[in-house]
Write an enzyme that holds these catalytic residues in place. Structure first.
Site, PDB file in Angstrom:
ATOM      1  N   CYS A 159     -15.064  14.058  21.212  1.00 51.68           N
ATOM      2  CA  CYS A 159     -15.426  15.473  21.313  1.00 51.68           C
ATOM      3  C   CYS A 159     -16.898  15.671  20.926  1.00 51.68           C
ATOM      4  CB  CYS A 159     -14.539  16.314  20.393  1.00 51.68           C
ATOM      5  SG  CYS A 159     -13.700  17.645  21.243  1.00 51.68           S
ATOM      6  N   CYS A 187       0.840  -1.215   0.000  1.00 52.55           N
ATOM      7  CA  CYS A 187       0.000   0.000   0.000  1.00 52.55           C
ATOM      8  C   CYS A 187       0.865   1.251   0.000  1.00 52.55           C
ATOM      9  CB  CYS A 187      -0.914  -0.009   1.226  1.00 52.55           C
ATOM     10  SG  CYS A 187      -1.931   1.468   1.391  1.00 52.55           S
ATOM     11  N   CYS A 191     -16.654  23.324  17.407  1.00 56.52           N
ATOM     12  CA  CYS A 191     -15.265  23.110  17.828  1.00 56.52           C
ATOM     13  C   CYS A 191     -14.645  24.443  18.219  1.00 56.52           C
ATOM     14  CB  CYS A 191     -14.438  22.492  16.703  1.00 56.52           C
ATOM     15  SG  CYS A 191     -15.188  21.087  15.887  1.00 56.52           S
TER      16      CYS A 191
END
Lengths: 264, 186
Positions: free
Chosen positions: A222, A74, A174
Protein backbone atom coordinates in the site's frame (compact mmCIF):
# COMPACT_ATOMS: atom_id res chain seq x y z
CA UNK A 1 7.98 -31.35 -5.98
CA UNK A 2 4.78 -29.60 -5.07
CA UNK A 3 6.43 -26.24 -5.44
CA UNK A 4 7.38 -26.98 -9.04
CA UNK A 5 3.73 -27.12 -9.95
CA UNK A 6 3.18 -23.54 -8.98
CA UNK A 7 4.78 -21.84 -12.02
CA UNK A 8 2.97 -24.15 -14.45
CA UNK A 9 -0.26 -23.59 -12.65
CA UNK A 10 0.26 -19.88 -12.66
CA UNK A 11 0.89 -19.88 -16.36
CA UNK A 12 -2.48 -21.53 -16.87
CA UNK A 13 -4.23 -19.27 -14.41
CA UNK A 14 -2.60 -16.23 -15.97
CA UNK A 15 -3.80 -17.20 -19.44
CA UNK A 16 -7.27 -17.79 -18.11
CA UNK A 17 -7.31 -14.44 -16.38
CA UNK A 18 -5.97 -12.67 -19.45
CA UNK A 19 -8.63 -14.27 -21.60
CA UNK A 20 -11.39 -13.33 -19.20
CA UNK A 21 -9.92 -9.86 -18.90
CA UNK A 22 -9.68 -9.13 -22.62
CA UNK A 23 -13.06 -10.65 -23.41
CA UNK A 24 -14.97 -9.07 -20.58
CA UNK A 25 -17.02 -6.01 -21.33
CA UNK A 26 -17.81 -5.24 -17.74
CA UNK A 27 -15.08 -4.79 -15.12
CA UNK A 28 -14.34 -8.09 -13.44
CA UNK A 29 -15.52 -8.65 -9.94
CA UNK A 30 -12.19 -9.19 -8.16
CA UNK A 31 -13.67 -11.49 -5.51
CA UNK A 32 -15.46 -13.67 -8.02
CA UNK A 33 -12.34 -13.87 -10.14
CA UNK A 34 -10.20 -14.89 -7.15
CA UNK A 35 -12.67 -17.61 -6.17
CA UNK A 36 -12.69 -18.89 -9.74
CA UNK A 37 -8.90 -19.07 -9.77
CA UNK A 38 -8.93 -20.79 -6.39
CA UNK A 39 -11.34 -23.42 -7.66
CA UNK A 40 -9.11 -23.99 -10.68
CA UNK A 41 -6.12 -24.69 -8.43
CA UNK A 42 -8.10 -27.13 -6.33
CA UNK A 43 -9.56 -28.99 -9.30
CA UNK A 44 -6.26 -29.23 -11.16
CA UNK A 45 -3.80 -29.89 -8.35
CA UNK A 46 -5.85 -30.55 -5.23
CA UNK A 47 -3.80 -28.05 -3.25
CA UNK A 48 -3.72 -24.27 -2.81
CA UNK A 49 -0.41 -22.43 -3.04
CA UNK A 50 -0.92 -21.02 0.48
CA UNK A 51 -0.85 -24.57 1.86
CA UNK A 52 2.70 -24.98 0.56
CA UNK A 53 3.75 -22.05 2.72
CA UNK A 54 1.95 -23.59 5.72
CA UNK A 55 3.88 -26.83 5.21
CA UNK A 56 7.15 -24.96 4.93
CA UNK A 57 6.30 -22.91 8.03
CA UNK A 58 5.49 -26.05 9.99
CA UNK A 59 8.94 -27.47 9.27
CA UNK A 60 10.63 -24.23 10.23
CA UNK A 61 8.52 -23.92 13.39
CA UNK A 62 9.80 -27.31 14.58
CA UNK A 63 13.41 -26.66 13.54
CA UNK A 64 15.88 -26.33 16.42
CA UNK A 65 17.73 -23.04 16.61
CA UNK A 66 21.27 -22.45 17.90
CA UNK A 67 19.91 -22.70 21.47
CA UNK A 68 18.53 -26.16 20.74
CA UNK A 69 14.94 -24.96 21.10
CA UNK A 70 12.13 -24.89 18.59
CA UNK A 71 9.45 -22.20 18.40
CA UNK A 72 7.25 -24.43 20.58
CA UNK A 73 9.01 -22.71 23.49
CA UNK A 74 7.71 -19.30 22.36
CA UNK A 75 4.66 -17.68 23.92
CA UNK A 76 2.50 -16.28 21.12
CA UNK A 77 -0.09 -14.90 23.52
CA UNK A 78 -1.77 -18.00 25.00
CA UNK A 79 1.30 -19.65 26.53
CA UNK A 80 4.21 -21.60 24.99
CA UNK A 81 3.18 -24.22 22.47
CA UNK A 82 -0.37 -22.91 22.05
CA UNK A 83 -1.16 -21.82 18.50
CA UNK A 84 -4.94 -22.26 18.35
CA UNK A 85 -6.50 -18.82 17.89
CA UNK A 86 -3.41 -16.78 18.78
CA UNK A 87 -3.47 -14.80 15.52
CA UNK A 88 -6.91 -13.44 16.45
CA UNK A 89 -5.61 -11.79 19.64
CA UNK A 90 -2.51 -10.19 18.11
CA UNK A 91 -0.97 -7.60 18.19
CA UNK A 92 -0.67 -7.48 21.98
CA UNK A 93 1.77 -6.49 24.70
CA UNK A 94 4.39 -9.10 25.69
CA UNK A 95 5.98 -8.58 29.11
CA UNK A 96 9.17 -10.45 28.16
CA UNK A 97 10.04 -8.15 25.24
CA UNK A 98 8.16 -5.20 26.79
CA UNK A 99 6.76 -4.45 23.36
CA UNK A 100 3.46 -4.65 21.55
CA UNK A 101 4.05 -7.22 18.83
CA UNK A 102 2.15 -8.56 15.85
CA UNK A 103 2.62 -12.21 14.90
CA UNK A 104 5.46 -11.44 12.50
CA UNK A 105 7.51 -9.37 14.93
CA UNK A 106 6.78 -11.95 17.65
CA UNK A 107 8.23 -14.70 15.45
CA UNK A 108 11.21 -12.45 14.76
CA UNK A 109 11.67 -11.78 18.50
CA UNK A 110 11.40 -15.44 19.57
CA UNK A 111 13.78 -16.60 16.85
CA UNK A 112 16.33 -14.38 18.60
CA UNK A 113 15.47 -14.62 22.32
CA UNK A 114 14.27 -18.25 22.43
CA UNK A 115 16.09 -19.87 19.53
CA UNK A 116 19.31 -17.85 19.63
CA UNK A 117 19.45 -16.65 16.03
CA UNK A 118 21.18 -13.35 15.27
CA UNK A 119 19.01 -10.77 13.44
CA UNK A 120 21.15 -11.11 10.31
CA UNK A 121 20.50 -14.86 10.19
CA UNK A 122 16.71 -14.51 10.09
CA UNK A 123 15.38 -14.69 6.56
CA UNK A 124 12.25 -12.75 5.73
CA UNK A 125 10.83 -15.74 3.74
CA UNK A 126 11.16 -17.94 6.82
CA UNK A 127 9.26 -15.47 8.99
CA UNK A 128 6.56 -15.26 6.29
CA UNK A 129 6.19 -19.05 6.20
CA UNK A 130 6.16 -19.45 10.00
CA UNK A 131 3.63 -16.61 10.29
CA UNK A 132 1.43 -18.33 7.72
CA UNK A 133 1.65 -21.64 9.59
CA UNK A 134 0.69 -20.08 12.94
CA UNK A 135 -2.05 -17.94 11.39
CA UNK A 136 -3.59 -21.05 9.83
CA UNK A 137 -4.66 -22.06 13.37
CA UNK A 138 -6.91 -18.96 13.43
CA UNK A 139 -8.68 -19.59 10.13
CA UNK A 140 -12.20 -18.06 10.31
CA UNK A 141 -11.59 -16.97 13.90
CA UNK A 142 -13.35 -13.94 15.35
CA UNK A 143 -10.93 -10.99 15.53
CA UNK A 144 -10.33 -10.03 19.16
CA UNK A 145 -7.92 -7.12 19.28
CA UNK A 146 -9.01 -4.95 22.20
CA UNK A 147 -6.27 -2.57 23.38
CA UNK A 148 -6.17 -2.55 27.20
CA UNK A 149 -2.54 -2.37 28.32
CA UNK A 150 -1.20 1.23 28.22
CA UNK A 151 1.31 0.22 25.54
CA UNK A 152 -1.49 -1.28 23.45
CA UNK A 153 -3.55 1.89 23.81
CA UNK A 154 -0.51 3.95 22.82
CA UNK A 155 -0.06 1.79 19.71
CA UNK A 156 -3.72 2.18 18.82
CA UNK A 157 -3.42 5.97 19.04
CA UNK A 158 -0.21 6.00 17.00
CA UNK A 159 -1.81 3.76 14.42
CA UNK A 160 -4.82 6.04 14.14
CA UNK A 161 -2.56 9.05 13.63
CA UNK A 162 -0.55 7.22 10.94
CA UNK A 163 -3.82 6.19 9.33
CA UNK A 164 -4.72 9.86 8.78
CA UNK A 165 -1.21 11.12 7.90
CA UNK A 166 -1.15 12.61 4.42
CA UNK A 167 2.32 12.54 2.93
CA UNK A 168 4.46 12.00 -0.12
CA UNK A 169 4.15 13.12 -3.72
CA UNK A 170 0.69 11.54 -3.98
CA UNK A 171 -0.70 13.45 -0.99
CA UNK A 172 -2.24 10.20 0.26
CA UNK A 173 -3.15 8.73 3.61
CA UNK A 174 -4.71 5.37 4.41
CA UNK A 175 -7.92 7.08 5.49
CA UNK A 176 -8.54 9.13 2.39
CA UNK A 177 -9.15 5.93 0.39
CA UNK A 178 -10.06 3.33 3.01
CA UNK A 179 -12.55 5.48 4.95
CA UNK A 180 -13.97 8.01 2.52
CA UNK A 181 -14.04 5.74 -0.52
CA UNK A 182 -14.62 2.34 1.06
CA UNK A 183 -16.65 0.18 -1.31
CA UNK A 184 -15.03 1.70 -4.40
CA UNK A 185 -12.16 0.29 -6.44
CA UNK A 186 -8.53 1.23 -7.16
CA UNK A 187 -8.14 -0.14 -10.66
CA UNK A 188 -9.78 -3.54 -10.07
CA UNK A 189 -8.89 -3.87 -6.41
CA UNK A 190 -11.70 -3.35 -3.93
CA UNK A 191 -11.09 -0.81 -1.16
CA UNK A 192 -12.46 -1.66 2.28
CA UNK A 193 -12.50 0.14 5.60
CA UNK A 194 -11.31 -1.39 8.89
CA UNK A 195 -14.94 -1.57 9.99
CA UNK A 196 -15.64 -3.66 6.89
CA UNK A 197 -12.91 -6.05 8.01
CA UNK A 198 -9.87 -4.65 6.19
CA UNK A 199 -6.87 -6.83 7.05
CA UNK A 200 -8.87 -9.99 7.70
CA UNK A 201 -7.49 -11.97 4.74
CA UNK A 202 -3.72 -11.89 5.36
CA UNK A 203 -1.57 -13.99 5.15
CA UNK A 204 -2.83 -14.66 1.66
CA UNK A 205 -1.52 -15.94 -1.63
CA UNK A 206 -2.00 -13.27 -4.30
CA UNK A 207 -2.32 -15.01 -7.65
CA UNK A 208 -1.82 -11.69 -9.45
CA UNK A 209 1.63 -11.29 -7.86
CA UNK A 210 2.39 -15.04 -7.49
CA UNK A 211 3.49 -14.32 -3.93
CA UNK A 212 2.40 -14.89 -0.41
CA UNK A 213 1.69 -11.64 1.39
CA UNK A 214 1.53 -11.24 5.13
CA UNK A 215 -0.18 -8.25 6.74
CA UNK A 216 3.16 -6.41 6.88
CA UNK A 217 3.79 -7.19 3.20
CA UNK A 218 0.36 -5.85 2.35
CA UNK A 219 0.89 -2.63 4.31
CA UNK A 220 4.18 -2.15 2.48
CA UNK A 221 2.51 -2.72 -0.88
CA UNK A 222 0.00 0.00 0.00
CA UNK A 223 2.74 2.46 0.94
CA UNK A 224 4.65 1.68 -2.26
CA UNK A 225 1.49 2.26 -4.30
CA UNK A 226 1.13 5.76 -2.86
CA UNK A 227 4.75 6.72 -3.42
CA UNK A 228 5.91 6.38 0.19
CA UNK A 229 8.99 4.27 0.91
CA UNK A 230 7.59 1.46 3.08
CA UNK A 231 8.58 1.10 6.75
CA UNK A 232 11.08 -1.60 7.78
CA UNK A 233 9.55 -4.98 8.64
CA UNK A 234 8.76 -5.53 12.35
CA UNK A 235 8.90 -1.76 13.02
CA UNK A 236 6.39 0.27 15.02
CA UNK A 237 4.43 1.71 12.07
CA UNK A 238 3.43 -1.85 11.11
CA UNK A 239 2.43 -2.78 14.64
CA UNK A 240 0.56 0.49 15.23
CA UNK A 241 -1.41 0.34 11.96
CA UNK A 242 -2.27 -3.32 12.53
CA UNK A 243 -3.52 -2.62 16.06
CA UNK A 244 -5.66 0.24 14.74
CA UNK A 245 -7.15 -1.71 11.83
CA UNK A 246 -7.84 -4.91 13.74
CA UNK A 247 -9.20 -3.10 16.79
CA UNK A 248 -11.70 -1.37 14.49
CA UNK A 249 -12.52 -4.71 12.83
CA UNK A 250 -13.03 -6.18 16.31
CA UNK A 251 -15.53 -3.44 17.22
CA UNK A 252 -17.43 -4.27 14.04
CA UNK A 253 -17.50 -7.98 14.97
CA UNK A 254 -15.45 -9.19 11.99
CA UNK A 255 -13.81 -12.59 11.56
CA UNK A 256 -10.78 -13.73 9.61
CA UNK A 257 -11.16 -15.35 6.23
CA UNK A 258 -9.93 -18.88 5.57
CA UNK A 259 -6.19 -18.48 6.34
CA UNK A 260 -4.03 -18.41 4.37
CA UNK A 261 -6.48 -16.71 2.05
CA UNK A 262 -6.43 -16.80 -1.73
CA UNK A 263 -6.86 -13.42 -3.35
CA UNK A 264 -6.18 -11.17 -6.28
CA UNK B 1 8.20 44.46 40.53
CA UNK B 2 8.03 41.03 42.10
CA UNK B 3 4.78 40.28 40.30
CA UNK B 4 6.19 41.23 36.92
CA UNK B 5 9.24 39.03 37.51
CA UNK B 6 6.97 36.04 38.26
CA UNK B 7 4.93 36.88 35.17
CA UNK B 8 8.07 37.07 33.03
CA UNK B 9 9.32 33.71 34.29
CA UNK B 10 5.85 32.26 33.75
CA UNK B 11 5.77 33.49 30.17
CA UNK B 12 9.26 32.15 29.56
CA UNK B 13 8.24 28.72 30.81
CA UNK B 14 5.07 28.83 28.75
CA UNK B 15 7.09 29.74 25.65
CA UNK B 16 9.49 26.90 26.35
CA UNK B 17 6.55 24.57 26.73
CA UNK B 18 5.09 25.53 23.36
CA UNK B 19 8.42 25.22 21.59
CA UNK B 20 8.75 21.58 22.75
CA UNK B 21 7.02 18.73 20.97
CA UNK B 22 4.03 17.35 22.79
CA UNK B 23 4.74 13.90 24.27
CA UNK B 24 2.41 12.34 21.69
CA UNK B 25 4.12 14.10 18.77
CA UNK B 26 7.52 13.04 20.07
CA UNK B 27 6.32 9.44 20.45
CA UNK B 28 4.85 9.53 16.92
CA UNK B 29 8.15 10.78 15.51
CA UNK B 30 10.03 7.99 17.28
CA UNK B 31 7.59 5.40 15.92
CA UNK B 32 7.95 6.78 12.40
CA UNK B 33 11.74 6.81 12.70
CA UNK B 34 11.70 3.16 13.74
CA UNK B 35 10.36 2.49 10.24
CA UNK B 36 13.70 3.55 8.73
CA UNK B 37 15.18 6.79 7.34
CA UNK B 38 13.50 6.64 3.93
CA UNK B 39 10.04 6.11 5.39
CA UNK B 40 10.65 8.81 8.02
CA UNK B 41 11.88 11.30 5.46
CA UNK B 42 8.58 11.20 3.58
CA UNK B 43 6.26 10.92 6.59
CA UNK B 44 7.99 13.68 8.56
CA UNK B 45 8.50 15.82 5.46
CA UNK B 46 4.84 16.84 5.20
CA UNK B 47 4.26 20.28 3.73
CA UNK B 48 1.98 22.74 5.49
CA UNK B 49 -1.10 21.71 3.52
CA UNK B 50 -0.59 17.99 4.15
CA UNK B 51 -0.09 18.71 7.85
CA UNK B 52 -3.37 20.67 7.98
CA UNK B 53 -5.29 17.90 6.20
CA UNK B 54 -3.82 15.39 8.66
CA UNK B 55 -4.64 17.52 11.67
CA UNK B 56 -8.26 18.11 10.64
CA UNK B 57 -8.81 14.58 9.21
CA UNK B 58 -9.40 16.07 5.73
CA UNK B 59 -12.21 18.35 6.92
CA UNK B 60 -10.78 21.82 7.29
CA UNK B 61 -12.64 24.30 9.50
CA UNK B 62 -14.48 26.77 7.23
CA UNK B 63 -12.42 29.74 8.45
CA UNK B 64 -9.20 28.16 7.19
CA UNK B 65 -10.47 27.33 3.71
CA UNK B 66 -10.08 30.70 1.90
CA UNK B 67 -6.39 31.07 2.81
CA UNK B 68 -5.78 27.39 2.04
CA UNK B 69 -7.28 27.71 -1.44
CA UNK B 70 -5.38 30.93 -2.09
CA UNK B 71 -2.04 29.35 -1.14
CA UNK B 72 -2.73 26.35 -3.36
CA UNK B 73 -3.78 28.58 -6.31
CA UNK B 74 -0.45 30.41 -5.99
CA UNK B 75 1.42 27.13 -6.53
CA UNK B 76 0.01 26.62 -10.02
CA UNK B 77 2.54 27.15 -12.81
CA UNK B 78 1.67 27.50 -16.50
CA UNK B 79 3.45 26.43 -19.71
CA UNK B 80 6.04 28.86 -21.14
CA UNK B 81 4.13 29.16 -24.39
CA UNK B 82 0.89 29.94 -22.57
CA UNK B 83 -1.00 27.10 -24.29
CA UNK B 84 -3.15 25.12 -21.85
CA UNK B 85 -4.10 22.49 -24.46
CA UNK B 86 -1.15 20.41 -25.65
CA UNK B 87 -0.74 17.07 -27.39
CA UNK B 88 -3.40 14.51 -26.45
CA UNK B 89 -1.23 11.57 -27.52
CA UNK B 90 1.43 12.45 -24.99
CA UNK B 91 -1.32 13.26 -22.52
CA UNK B 92 -2.59 9.69 -22.80
CA UNK B 93 0.88 8.37 -21.91
CA UNK B 94 1.09 10.52 -18.78
CA UNK B 95 -2.53 9.69 -17.86
CA UNK B 96 -1.85 5.94 -18.03
CA UNK B 97 1.68 5.75 -16.56
CA UNK B 98 1.51 4.38 -12.98
CA UNK B 99 4.54 6.46 -12.05
CA UNK B 100 3.11 9.69 -13.45
CA UNK B 101 -0.59 10.46 -13.65
CA UNK B 102 -1.78 6.95 -12.78
CA UNK B 103 -5.26 8.37 -13.43
CA UNK B 104 -6.84 4.95 -14.08
CA UNK B 105 -6.29 4.10 -10.42
CA UNK B 106 -9.37 6.23 -9.67
CA UNK B 107 -10.99 7.35 -12.94
CA UNK B 108 -12.69 5.73 -15.87
CA UNK B 109 -11.15 7.02 -19.11
CA UNK B 110 -11.05 5.38 -22.52
CA UNK B 111 -14.07 3.08 -22.84
CA UNK B 112 -12.17 -0.13 -23.59
CA UNK B 113 -9.96 0.15 -20.51
CA UNK B 114 -12.01 -1.88 -18.03
CA UNK B 115 -9.40 -1.99 -15.26
CA UNK B 116 -10.23 1.46 -13.93
CA UNK B 117 -10.92 2.66 -10.42
CA UNK B 118 -14.19 4.16 -9.29
CA UNK B 119 -13.08 6.57 -6.57
CA UNK B 120 -13.01 9.55 -8.94
CA UNK B 121 -15.77 10.58 -11.36
CA UNK B 122 -15.81 8.96 -14.81
CA UNK B 123 -13.98 11.00 -17.43
CA UNK B 124 -15.64 9.27 -20.37
CA UNK B 125 -16.57 11.87 -22.96
CA UNK B 126 -15.14 14.68 -20.80
CA UNK B 127 -14.81 16.72 -24.00
CA UNK B 128 -18.58 17.24 -24.11
CA UNK B 129 -17.92 20.24 -21.86
CA UNK B 130 -16.50 22.08 -24.91
CA UNK B 131 -13.30 24.06 -25.13
CA UNK B 132 -14.26 27.45 -23.74
CA UNK B 133 -11.48 29.35 -21.99
CA UNK B 134 -13.14 28.66 -18.63
CA UNK B 135 -13.36 24.89 -19.18
CA UNK B 136 -9.76 24.66 -20.42
CA UNK B 137 -8.43 26.74 -17.54
CA UNK B 138 -10.42 24.85 -14.90
CA UNK B 139 -9.29 21.50 -16.30
CA UNK B 140 -5.66 22.62 -16.36
CA UNK B 141 -5.67 24.03 -12.85
CA UNK B 142 -7.60 21.10 -11.38
CA UNK B 143 -5.10 18.61 -12.81
CA UNK B 144 -2.10 20.69 -11.79
CA UNK B 145 -3.32 21.29 -8.26
CA UNK B 146 -6.59 19.68 -7.19
CA UNK B 147 -6.32 21.18 -3.70
CA UNK B 148 -6.75 24.68 -5.18
CA UNK B 149 -10.42 23.65 -5.63
CA UNK B 150 -11.21 21.04 -2.98
CA UNK B 151 -8.97 21.18 0.10
CA UNK B 152 -7.66 17.74 1.15
CA UNK B 153 -9.41 15.95 -1.71
CA UNK B 154 -8.31 12.43 -2.62
CA UNK B 155 -7.04 13.81 -5.93
CA UNK B 156 -3.40 14.63 -5.45
CA UNK B 157 -1.44 17.69 -6.56
CA UNK B 158 0.43 16.14 -9.49
CA UNK B 159 1.81 19.36 -10.93
CA UNK B 160 2.84 20.77 -7.56
CA UNK B 161 4.79 17.58 -6.79
CA UNK B 162 6.40 17.52 -10.24
CA UNK B 163 4.84 14.22 -11.31
CA UNK B 164 4.21 16.04 -14.59
CA UNK B 165 5.43 19.40 -15.94
CA UNK B 166 3.17 22.35 -16.91
CA UNK B 167 3.58 21.29 -20.57
CA UNK B 168 2.54 17.72 -19.70
CA UNK B 169 -0.40 19.07 -17.73
CA UNK B 170 -1.49 20.80 -20.95
CA UNK B 171 -1.09 17.43 -22.73
CA UNK B 172 -3.40 15.87 -20.14
CA UNK B 173 -5.93 18.66 -20.74
CA UNK B 174 -5.82 17.86 -24.44
CA UNK B 175 -6.33 14.16 -23.72
CA UNK B 176 -9.53 15.09 -21.86
CA UNK B 177 -10.83 17.80 -24.19
CA UNK B 178 -9.58 17.13 -27.73
CA UNK B 179 -12.41 15.69 -29.87
CA UNK B 180 -9.81 13.37 -31.50
CA UNK B 181 -8.82 11.91 -28.12
CA UNK B 182 -10.09 8.33 -27.50
CA UNK B 183 -11.73 9.62 -24.32
CA UNK B 184 -14.20 11.47 -26.55
CA UNK B 185 -14.60 8.88 -29.29
CA UNK B 186 -17.47 6.48 -29.08
Amino acid sequence: MRKRLVPVLLGLAGLGALFAYTQGQKPLDPFEEAMRQRQMYLETFGVLPGELFVEEGKELFHRKGPSGKTLEACDFGKGPGVLEGVYAILPRYFPDSRKVEDLESRVYTCMQTVQGYKPGEIKREEVQAITTYIASFSSKAKIQVVPKHPEELAMYNLGRELWYTRAGSRDMSCAVCHDQYAGQRVRLSPVRSPKQGLGNEWPAYRFEADKLYTMEDRINFCYESIGIHPPAFYSEPHIALTVYMLAEATKAGKTFEELPFFTR
Amino acid sequence: MKRSAVLAIGLLLLGLGFSQLSPFKARLQAAIQSGGPEFAQVMLGQDKAQALCTQYRDKLPPELIPAFLEEQKALIKYPQNGKLMGDWKNGEKVFTDPRRGNCYACHQGVADEVAHGTMGPSLLNYGARGQSEAVVRYTYEKIYNAWAFVPCSLMYRGGVHGLFTPEETADLVAFLLDPESPINRR
